[in-house]
Design an enzyme around this catalytic site. Structure first.
Site, PDB file in Angstrom:
ATOM      1  N   SER A 141       9.512   5.315  -3.423  1.00 12.45           N
ATOM      2  CA  SER A 141       9.310   4.355  -2.337  1.00 12.45           C
ATOM      3  C   SER A 141       8.288   4.911  -1.358  1.00 12.45           C
ATOM      4  CB  SER A 141      10.649   4.144  -1.615  1.00 12.45           C
ATOM      5  OG  SER A 141      10.419   3.570  -0.343  1.00 12.45           O
ATOM      6  N   SER A 142       7.499   4.004  -0.797  1.00 13.70           N
ATOM      7  CA  SER A 142       6.516   4.445   0.205  1.00 13.70           C
ATOM      8  C   SER A 142       7.230   5.047   1.405  1.00 13.70           C
ATOM      9  CB  SER A 142       5.679   3.263   0.681  1.00 13.70           C
ATOM     10  OG  SER A 142       5.111   2.598  -0.409  1.00 13.70           O
ATOM     11  N   LYS A 196      12.088  -4.247  -9.540  1.00 12.52           N
ATOM     12  CA  LYS A 196      13.523  -4.528  -9.383  1.00 12.52           C
ATOM     13  C   LYS A 196      14.140  -3.671  -8.287  1.00 12.52           C
ATOM     14  CE  LYS A 196      14.051  -6.095 -14.116  1.00 12.52           C
ATOM     15  NZ  LYS A 196      14.633  -5.835 -15.449  1.00 12.52           N
ATOM     16  N   GLN A 204       7.062 -10.032   7.906  1.00 17.31           N
ATOM     17  CA  GLN A 204       8.329  -9.662   7.271  1.00 17.31           C
ATOM     18  C   GLN A 204       9.016  -8.477   7.951  1.00 17.31           C
ATOM     19  OE1 GLN A 204       6.224  -8.881   3.435  1.00 17.31           O
ATOM     20  NE2 GLN A 204       7.645  -7.189   3.215  1.00 17.31           N
ATOM     21  N   GLY A 227       5.575   4.138  -8.790  1.00 14.42           N
ATOM     22  CA  GLY A 227       6.301   2.870  -8.978  1.00 14.42           C
ATOM     23  C   GLY A 227       5.303   1.720  -9.018  1.00 14.42           C
ATOM     24  N   HIS A 228       4.410   1.696  -8.033  1.00 12.91           N
ATOM     25  CA  HIS A 228       3.384   0.645  -8.008  1.00 12.91           C
ATOM     26  C   HIS A 228       2.509   0.718  -9.261  1.00 12.91           C
ATOM     27  CE1 HIS A 228       3.868   1.355  -3.496  1.00 12.91           C
ATOM     28  NE2 HIS A 228       4.213   0.098  -3.642  1.00 12.91           N
ATOM     29  N   GLY A 242       0.803  -1.223   0.000  1.00 13.54           N
ATOM     30  CA  GLY A 242       0.000   0.000   0.000  1.00 13.54           C
ATOM     31  C   GLY A 242       0.833   1.268   0.000  1.00 13.54           C
ATOM     32  N   ALA A 243       0.182   2.412   0.348  1.00 13.67           N
ATOM     33  CA  ALA A 243       0.787   3.740   0.200  1.00 13.67           C
ATOM     34  C   ALA A 243       1.293   3.866  -1.238  1.00 13.67           C
ATOM     35  CB  ALA A 243       1.905   3.968   1.223  1.00 13.67           C
ATOM     36  N   LEU A 244       0.362   3.640  -2.138  1.00 17.56           N
ATOM     37  CA  LEU A 244       0.712   3.459  -3.552  1.00 17.56           C
ATOM     38  C   LEU A 244       1.272   4.729  -4.193  1.00 17.56           C
ATOM     39  CD1 LEU A 244      -2.336   1.243  -4.616  1.00 17.56           C
ATOM     40  CD2 LEU A 244      -0.061   0.516  -3.857  1.00 17.56           C
TER      41      LEU A 244
HETATM   42  N1  LIG Z   1      10.250   2.722  -7.491  1.00 11.35           N
HETATM   43  C1  LIG Z   1       9.829   1.511  -7.786  1.00 11.35           C
HETATM   44  N2  LIG Z   1      10.094   0.997  -9.001  1.00 11.35           N
HETATM   45  C2  LIG Z   1       9.696  -0.266  -9.326  1.00 11.35           C
HETATM   46  N3  LIG Z   1       9.030  -1.066  -8.484  1.00 11.35           N
HETATM   47  C3  LIG Z   1       8.743  -0.592  -7.271  1.00 11.35           C
HETATM   48  C4  LIG Z   1       9.128   0.709  -6.853  1.00 11.35           C
HETATM   49  N4  LIG Z   1       8.711   0.898  -5.585  1.00 11.35           N
HETATM   50  C5  LIG Z   1       8.087  -0.234  -5.211  1.00 11.35           C
HETATM   51  N5  LIG Z   1       8.111  -1.131  -6.222  1.00 11.35           N
HETATM   52  C6  LIG Z   1       7.594  -2.498  -6.191  1.00 11.35           C
HETATM   53  O1  LIG Z   1       6.251  -2.495  -5.769  1.00 11.35           O
HETATM   54  C7  LIG Z   1       5.990  -3.687  -5.050  1.00 11.35           C
HETATM   55  C8  LIG Z   1       5.378  -3.341  -3.738  1.00 11.35           C
HETATM   56  O2  LIG Z   1       6.346  -2.646  -2.971  1.00 11.35           O
HETATM   57  P1  LIG Z   1       6.060  -1.931  -1.602  1.00 11.35           P
HETATM   58  O3  LIG Z   1       4.603  -1.852  -1.393  1.00 11.35           O
HETATM   59  O4  LIG Z   1       6.926  -2.472  -0.562  1.00 11.35           O
HETATM   60  O5  LIG Z   1       6.466  -0.450  -1.952  1.00 11.35           O
HETATM   61  P2  LIG Z   1       7.776   0.314  -1.678  1.00 11.35           P
HETATM   62  O6  LIG Z   1       7.607   1.693  -2.171  1.00 11.35           O
HETATM   63  O7  LIG Z   1       8.923  -0.518  -2.142  1.00 11.35           O
HETATM   64  O8  LIG Z   1       7.749   0.397  -0.142  1.00 11.35           O
HETATM   65  P3  LIG Z   1       9.003   0.391   0.775  1.00 11.35           P
HETATM   66  O9  LIG Z   1       9.891   1.445   0.287  1.00 11.35           O
HETATM   67  O10 LIG Z   1       8.386   0.652   2.059  1.00 11.35           O
HETATM   68  O11 LIG Z   1       9.588  -0.997   0.683  1.00 11.35           O
HETATM   69  C9  LIG Z   1       7.329  -4.422  -4.893  1.00 11.35           C
HETATM   70  O12 LIG Z   1       7.405  -5.418  -5.890  1.00 11.35           O
HETATM   71  C10 LIG Z   1       8.320  -3.322  -5.147  1.00 11.35           C
HETATM   72  O13 LIG Z   1       9.558  -3.789  -5.641  1.00 11.35           O
HETATM   73  C1  LIG Z   2       5.954  -8.530  -2.009  1.00 13.33           C
HETATM   74  C2  LIG Z   2       5.368  -7.906  -0.756  1.00 13.33           C
HETATM   75  C3  LIG Z   2       4.044  -7.230  -1.095  1.00 13.33           C
HETATM   76  C4  LIG Z   2       5.093  -9.034   0.246  1.00 13.33           C
HETATM   77  O1  LIG Z   2       4.554  -8.528   1.419  1.00 13.33           O
HETATM   78  C5  LIG Z   2       6.339  -6.883  -0.139  1.00 13.33           C
HETATM   79  O2  LIG Z   2       7.508  -7.493   0.279  1.00 13.33           O
HETATM   80  C6  LIG Z   2       6.611  -5.708  -1.031  1.00 13.33           C
HETATM   81  O3  LIG Z   2       5.788  -4.811  -1.035  1.00 13.33           O
HETATM   82  O4  LIG Z   2       7.636  -5.678  -1.729  1.00 13.33           O
HETATM   83  N1  BAL Z   3       9.367  -3.574  -0.583  1.00 10.00           N
HETATM   84  C1  BAL Z   3       9.942  -4.387   0.471  1.00 10.00           C
HETATM   85  C2  BAL Z   3       9.051  -4.581   1.622  1.00 10.00           C
HETATM   86  C3  BAL Z   3       9.674  -4.279   2.941  1.00 10.00           C
HETATM   87  O1  BAL Z   3      10.573  -3.424   3.014  1.00 10.00           O
HETATM   88  O2  BAL Z   3       9.293  -4.894   3.935  1.00 10.00           O
END
Ligand SMILES: Nc1ncnc2c1ncn2[C@@H]1O[C@H](COP(=O)(O)OP(=O)(O)OP(=O)(O)O)[C@@H](O)[C@H]1O
Ligand SMILES: CC(C)(CO)[C@@H](O)C(=O)[O-]
Ligand code: BAL
Length: 284
Positions: A186-187, A149, A62, A37-38, A32-34
């Site tokens: 990133s969230s 990635k 996790q 990237g999402h 969440g916190a989309l």
């Molecule tokens: N900037 C990004 N570019 C590509 N994929 C992303 C990006 N940010 C997140 N994702 C992907 O989105 C999916 C969900 O990620 P998640 O919800 O943990 O978001 P996040 O922004 O990575 O959060 P956090 O920074 O807290 O880990 C994961 O597969 C993650 O790799």
């Molecule tokens: C793949 C995932 C949703 C599993 O909780 C998490 O690790 C994330 O957001 O990357």
């Molecule tokens: N995107 C990775 C999830 C975590 O940091 O727990």
């Protein structure tokens, strides 16, 4: 409209009827916190499937005891609105008690691939990730599942899990989506102070310096790692938590770059721990 689904039973009933209609399902697992990237993962899923299901679940398994589980941004209404604007069909958003009604008797554990990098810094993290992703795959039975990635080690481990556990899903890895100045979206970026946000560009810049060295023929791991550390130290007050070069997707330590590798970075700010990486491949 994006239909919000809170229970496993309801999700399974929807999946069953989608399967009867022979609709292909793309799954995008998130916490969440989309952000954009999402949404890049969602758009790719839409282009390759009849129906897209996003999951929004902050997975307690996790997070380590001293990590940010309680503080992690939760904004399901805003997320659902963004998903609706983008034409995503379903969001699966269970409560922790729905996913884990009682402590699990059976959990997955990851071997050597989780003993390095993020796995070494966050013990148990990848066990929690594969356990929840396994549950999501069983509930949703997607044809394709999309991962970023940005979490390159996670992507490699999930691909390995799919191979070893014989899931029939196809895993699609999506390139890192960045802010204009290069910071990986990133969230957790919301945790940065104004100054930290400005300085955080140093992560991606240091990776670009490494890439230039690599493109100019440098293959010595120590030389590249120390150039990154020097740049980070000079350009940000964030504390370097990791600078490492590993083979990709095997996640083995290398001394000399003679195979596809990735450089993994983690930098700690007052509240945020940011990660970034770059994959380098010798095309010659
Ligand atoms: N900037 C990004 N570019 C590509 N994929 C992303 C990006 N940010 C997140 N994702 C992907 O989105 C999916 C969900 O990620 P998640 O919800 O943990 O978001 P996040 O922004 O990575 O959060 P956090 O920074 O807290 O880990 C994961 O597969 C993650 O790799
Ligand atoms: C793949 C995932 C949703 C599993 O909780 C998490 O690790 C994330 O957001 O990357
Ligand atoms: N995107 C990775 C999830 C975590 O940091 O727990």
């Amino acid at each position: 409209m994006t239909v919000k689904v809170k229970t496993i039973k309801e999700m399974q009933a929807i999946v069953k009827s989608l399967k009867t209609e022979q609709k292909s399902i793309g799954l995008v697992p998130t916490m969440g916190a989309l952000h954009e990237g999402h949404m890049t993962l969602m758009k790719r899923a839409q282009s390759e499937n009849d129906v897209v299901i996003a999951s929004v679940f902050v997975n307690p398994l996790q997070f380590g005891p001293n990590e940010d589980y309680d503080d992690y941004p939760r904004q399901i209404d805003q997320d659902q609105a963004l998903l609706a604007e983008n034409g995503i069909d379903y969001v699966f958003a269970p409560e922790p008690e729905e996913m884990y009604p009682s402590p699990l008797q059976i959990q997955m554990t990851v071997g050597a691939m989780a003993q390095v990098l993020e796995g070494a810094k966050r013990p148990g993290h990848f066990d929690g990730v594969v356990t929840v992703v396994n549950k999501l795959f069983n509930i949703i039975q997607p044809d394709q599942a999309y991962f970023g990635k940005k979490d390159a080690q996670q992507l490699a481990i999930i691909e390995q899990m799919v191979t070893e556990m014989n899931h029939s899903v196809e895993i699609v890895g999506i390139d890192i989506v960045r802010e204009q100045d290069g910071l990986a979206k990133s969230s957790r970026n919301v945790y940065l102070t104004e100054t930290e946000r400005l300085e955080a560009v140093a992560l991606s810049q240091s990776l670009q310096i490494a890439k230039t060295l690599f493109d100019n023929g440098e293959r010595n791991v120590e030389v590249i790692e120390s150039a990154i550390k020097k740049y980070l130290t000079a350009h940000t007050a964030g504390k370097i938590d990791e600078v490492a070069i590993y083979s990709y997707p095997e996640l083995k330590q290398v001394e000399k770059i003679d195979t596809q590798v990735f450089i993994s970075l983690a930098v700690k700010y007052s509240k945020a721990r940011l990660i970034d990486n770059i994959i380098l491949k010798d095309d010659k």
